[in-house]
Design an enzyme around this catalytic site. Sequence first.
Site, PDB file in Angstrom:
ATOM      1  N   CYS A  71       0.834  -1.008  -0.044  1.00 45.75           N
ATOM      2  CA  CYS A  71       0.142  -0.392  -0.184  1.00 45.75           C
ATOM      3  C   CYS A  71       0.904   1.263   0.176  1.00 45.75           C
ATOM      4  O   CYS A  71       0.084   2.733  -0.435  1.00 45.75           O
ATOM      5  CB  CYS A  71      -1.030   0.111   0.879  1.00 45.75           C
ATOM      6  SG  CYS A  71      -1.830  -1.508   1.211  1.00 45.75           S
TER       7      CYS A  71
ATOM      8  N   HIS B 119      -3.511   6.840   2.683  1.00 43.35           N
ATOM      9  CA  HIS B 119      -3.579   5.696   1.984  1.00 43.35           C
ATOM     10  C   HIS B 119      -5.228   5.098   2.620  1.00 43.35           C
ATOM     11  O   HIS B 119      -5.758   5.001   3.647  1.00 43.35           O
ATOM     12  CB  HIS B 119      -3.123   4.391   3.092  1.00 43.35           C
ATOM     13  CG  HIS B 119      -3.458   3.000   2.332  1.00 43.35           C
ATOM     14  ND1 HIS B 119      -4.162   2.785   1.043  1.00 43.35           N
ATOM     15  CD2 HIS B 119      -3.699   2.364   2.950  1.00 43.35           C
ATOM     16  CE1 HIS B 119      -4.511   1.493   0.930  1.00 43.35           C
ATOM     17  NE2 HIS B 119      -3.730   1.364   2.375  1.00 43.35           N
TER      18      HIS B 119
ATOM     19  N   ASN C 280      -9.935  -0.757  -0.606  1.00 46.40           N
ATOM     20  CA  ASN C 280      -9.029  -0.795   0.121  1.00 46.40           C
ATOM     21  C   ASN C 280      -8.115  -0.827  -1.739  1.00 46.40           C
ATOM     22  O   ASN C 280      -8.183  -2.217  -1.887  1.00 46.40           O
ATOM     23  CB  ASN C 280      -8.070  -1.910   0.949  1.00 46.40           C
ATOM     24  CG  ASN C 280      -6.432  -1.276   0.973  1.00 46.40           C
ATOM     25  OD1 ASN C 280      -5.777  -1.360   0.104  1.00 46.40           O
ATOM     26  ND2 ASN C 280      -5.930  -2.064   2.350  1.00 46.40           N
TER      27      ASN C 280
END
Length: 332
Positions: A114, A255, A285
Amino acid sequence: MAYAAFRSIGAYVPEKILTNEELSEMVDTSDEWITKRTGIKERHIAEKDEFTSDLGVKAALKAIERSGIDKEEIDMVVCATISPDYFCMPSTATIISTKLGIKGATAFDISAACTGFVYSLSVAKAFVESGMKKNVLIIGAEKLSAITDYTDRGTCILFGDGAGAAIISATENKEEAIIDVHTGADGEYADLLMTPNGGSGSAHDALDNEAAGCFMQMKGNETFKVAVRTLTKDVKEILEENSIKSEDIKHFIPHQANYRIIKAVGDALKMTSEQVIVTVAKYGNTSGASIPMAINDIYEEGRLKAGDVMLLDAFGGGLTWGSALVPFSPLK
């Protein structure tokens, strides 16, 4: 001296949407349960014949068009992904380059989960400021549906597909320059978020019997605690080192992993709701693609203006983390 400027942004998400209600028909969950724990309402899912490189190409085309730079001027392509077209070779960056018609440019992938887009930004900045490259295309692209176990309630509710891209170019104007980028990692926490099988660290003959090991696995509670602590600490450090106060940040773009993490970090940094960018509800996500996708959202909404300082902050498997202070500097 050359400086590195963030010139443009672009993003793409597949048309297909997977809602919480649809997931509740696949695993033991509900819209209320998912929303309360993650803030996610839906995520986009690529078709079977739509690959990570295809998502990256569509995001890149927007970024290139908006940059005012011809694709022939791009001399490096970096793709951040944990769901590449091929796990060994060739790199997804080389495939994207070919599909874009970019010939002869340096091209490679980054695997930082990520945090991949922030790592890519750091690499682009270094290459530009060293004088080795002039125009770098960085891409965060993920087809996480390909490595998601849709029988695992703990992970399948979280992840979606998408891509974001940006052009980083050389400039002599320091006011346009990326201010700073921090990156770090600690492999001691590797088992919190990983895909156990498929590499040299696991027996290939076990794959048929342990197919679940090829999907993402996560220890959610432990990851949450480490993420909040690490993200908050890293942001405080980059702001202090550059003598910038939280209130001076126009857009805080973390994020997009989980709304609870985003809120906890935003509150710890005393950021207002106007400063904190949240897109997790509609995308889930998307790993290395989440930050550029969020930047693209505020750009297309007309909220991102030339000169606005963005604070990027990410945390991912590895464990990796990173933050960046980035003025938006489109060519005039």
